[in-house]
Design a protein around this motif. Structure first.
Motif, PDB file in Angstrom:
ATOM      1  N   SER A 146       3.790  -6.325  11.289  1.00 41.83           N
ATOM      2  CA  SER A 146       3.126  -6.371   9.989  1.00 41.83           C
ATOM      3  C   SER A 146       3.615  -7.524   9.127  1.00 41.83           C
ATOM      4  CB  SER A 146       3.352  -5.045   9.255  1.00 41.83           C
ATOM      5  OG  SER A 146       2.867  -3.962  10.012  1.00 41.83           O
ATOM      6  N   TRP A 147       4.892  -7.868   9.268  1.00 42.10           N
ATOM      7  CA  TRP A 147       5.480  -8.961   8.480  1.00 42.10           C
ATOM      8  C   TRP A 147       6.537  -9.647   9.329  1.00 42.10           C
ATOM      9  CZ3 TRP A 147       9.658  -8.659   4.225  1.00 42.10           C
ATOM     10  CH2 TRP A 147       9.711  -9.873   3.527  1.00 42.10           C
ATOM     11  N   GLU A 193       8.829 -11.768   8.610  1.00 41.15           N
ATOM     12  CA  GLU A 193      10.144 -11.894   7.990  1.00 41.15           C
ATOM     13  C   GLU A 193      10.839 -10.551   7.827  1.00 41.15           C
ATOM     14  OE1 GLU A 193      11.352 -14.801   7.505  1.00 41.15           O
ATOM     15  OE2 GLU A 193       9.502 -15.842   8.053  1.00 41.15           O
ATOM     16  N   SER A 200       1.381  -2.373   5.458  1.00 44.08           N
ATOM     17  CA  SER A 200       0.858  -3.472   4.641  1.00 44.08           C
ATOM     18  C   SER A 200       1.878  -3.788   3.543  1.00 44.08           C
ATOM     19  CB  SER A 200      -0.500  -3.100   4.038  1.00 44.08           C
ATOM     20  OG  SER A 200      -0.384  -1.916   3.272  1.00 44.08           O
ATOM     21  N   HIS A 207      -2.237 -13.136   9.911  1.00 44.43           N
ATOM     22  CA  HIS A 207      -2.481 -12.170   8.835  1.00 44.43           C
ATOM     23  C   HIS A 207      -3.629 -12.609   7.929  1.00 44.43           C
ATOM     24  CE1 HIS A 207       1.141  -9.767   9.663  1.00 44.43           C
ATOM     25  NE2 HIS A 207       1.718 -10.913   9.944  1.00 44.43           N
ATOM     26  N   ASN A 208      -4.341 -13.633   8.314  1.00 43.71           N
ATOM     27  CA  ASN A 208      -5.457 -14.127   7.506  1.00 43.71           C
ATOM     28  C   ASN A 208      -6.779 -13.762   8.170  1.00 43.71           C
ATOM     29  OD1 ASN A 208      -3.601 -15.382   5.742  1.00 43.71           O
ATOM     30  ND2 ASN A 208      -3.514 -17.181   7.077  1.00 43.71           N
ATOM     31  N   ARG A 256       4.448  -7.334   2.074  1.00 43.84           N
ATOM     32  CA  ARG A 256       4.722  -8.760   2.222  1.00 43.84           C
ATOM     33  C   ARG A 256       5.988  -9.191   1.495  1.00 43.84           C
ATOM     34  NH1 ARG A 256       1.685  -7.805   5.429  1.00 43.84           N
ATOM     35  NH2 ARG A 256      -0.272  -8.788   6.055  1.00 43.84           N
ATOM     36  N   ASN A 257       6.815  -8.227   1.049  1.00 40.64           N
ATOM     37  CA  ASN A 257       8.051  -8.600   0.371  1.00 40.64           C
ATOM     38  C   ASN A 257       9.127  -7.565   0.679  1.00 40.64           C
ATOM     39  OD1 ASN A 257       7.641  -6.405  -1.617  1.00 40.64           O
ATOM     40  ND2 ASN A 257       6.031  -7.758  -2.415  1.00 40.64           N
TER      41      ASN A 257
END
Length: 298
Positions: A173-174, A176, A144, A96-97, A146-147
């Motif tokens: 996408s994530w 977790e 998009s 994801h970077n 991230r939580n």
């Protein structure tokens, strides 16, 4: 017969077989001191010793290998441009970077810097984002977030549109996302469907009815859950009999709309009628009356 003669006769009867000895023993008529000492007993010859003496060196066993010859060998990224493109995009998708072009080429072992065709396809891909200021490349995921809160918001937005979200797409996408979905399921915020075989997460929906005493939305008890799944739908014949016994009738199937024959012409603008040229038969009036002209009565 003396005692010495009886001893010699006894030894002749129980004389051992010296045919397998490598060396001949001392004769029986030797001196008393030589006869008194027992002769050495040779070691028995077994099959293993005979084989070892006959063959100069034992056969070595071949080492076992785990090579599966029915599968093609892994040759890396290959030489095809499309194959190298897939390797480069998949690696950028897994992280994801943002990355430099040189780093992507080194990690994936692809000629992104030297092959102009590969670089053009890589830049023109619809999922590849390039920042001209930093000269970094990144993969554009479908979602998009991230939580956990942003994940729930995305699930709510998609459920309001009339459908759920595949957990696989959320995981891309994530990473977790599956753990966060299980926590949201325990809290009663989402509803999850799982696979029958191994119970893996499949689809996720937003639970609009919160599990409380006022609005309900609690989990159905296992007793009613088992009763529901224990019901079996009868076959067509038994179902018609049961309906007839209760005085009911099966609903008729929807009659299909008959299709227009295919040989009919398509509806459209009507063309002007074609004027046929009349054949003049009164040739004896030629020169006196113009037959191609319409004469009105006065």
């Amino acid at each position: 017969m003396s005692l010495g003669q009886e001893r010699d006769a006894f030894k002749r009867l129980h004389r051992p077989n010296y045919a397998s000895w490598h060396s001949q023993p001392t004769p029986l008529n030797s001196t008393s001191s030589a006869a008194a000492t027992p002769a050495p007993v040779p070691a028995p010859i077994t099959a293993s010793t005979s084989e070892s003496t006959s063959t100069p060196s034992a056969k070595k066993k071949r080492p076992k290998t785990n090579i599966v010859y029915s599968q093609p060998a892994d040759t890396g990224t290959g030489t095809n441009v499309n194959t190298q493109l897939v390797y480069a995009i998949d690696h950028l998708k897994s992280t994801h970077n943002p990355m430099r072009l040189q780093d992507i080429a080194i990690v994936t072992n692809t000629p992104l810097e030297t092959d102009a065709v590969l670089l053009e396809k890589f830049k023109s891909h619809d999922r590849i984002l390039w920042d001209p200021k930093t000269d970094l490349y990144s993969y554009r995921h479908e979602f998009s977030f991230r939580n956990k809160a942003a994940l729930l918001t995305e699930i709510q937005r998609q459920t309001r549109k009339g459908g759920g979200i595949p957990v696989r797409a959320l995981k891309e996408s994530w990473k977790e996302a599956p753990l966060a979905i299980e926590e949201l399921e325990k809290e009663g915020d989402v509803l999850v469907t799982r696979t029958v075989k191994d119970g893996q997460l499949r689809m996720v929906f937003w639970n609009e009815i919160k599990p409380d005493d006022e609005s309900g939305g609690k989990q159905v008890e296992k007793e009613f859950f088992d009763l529901w799944h224990s019901l079996k739908v009868p076959n067509d014949v038994d179902l018609l009999r049961a309906l007839h016994a209760e005085g009911l009738q099966a609903t008729a199937e929807e009659t299909p709309i008959p299709k227009a024959p295919s040989n009919m012409k398509k509806k459209g603008k009507r063309s002007a009628p074609r004027q046929r040229q009349a054949k003049i038969t009164n040739t004896h009036l030629k020169g006196e009356i113009d037959l191609s002209r319409d004469y009105e009565r006065k």
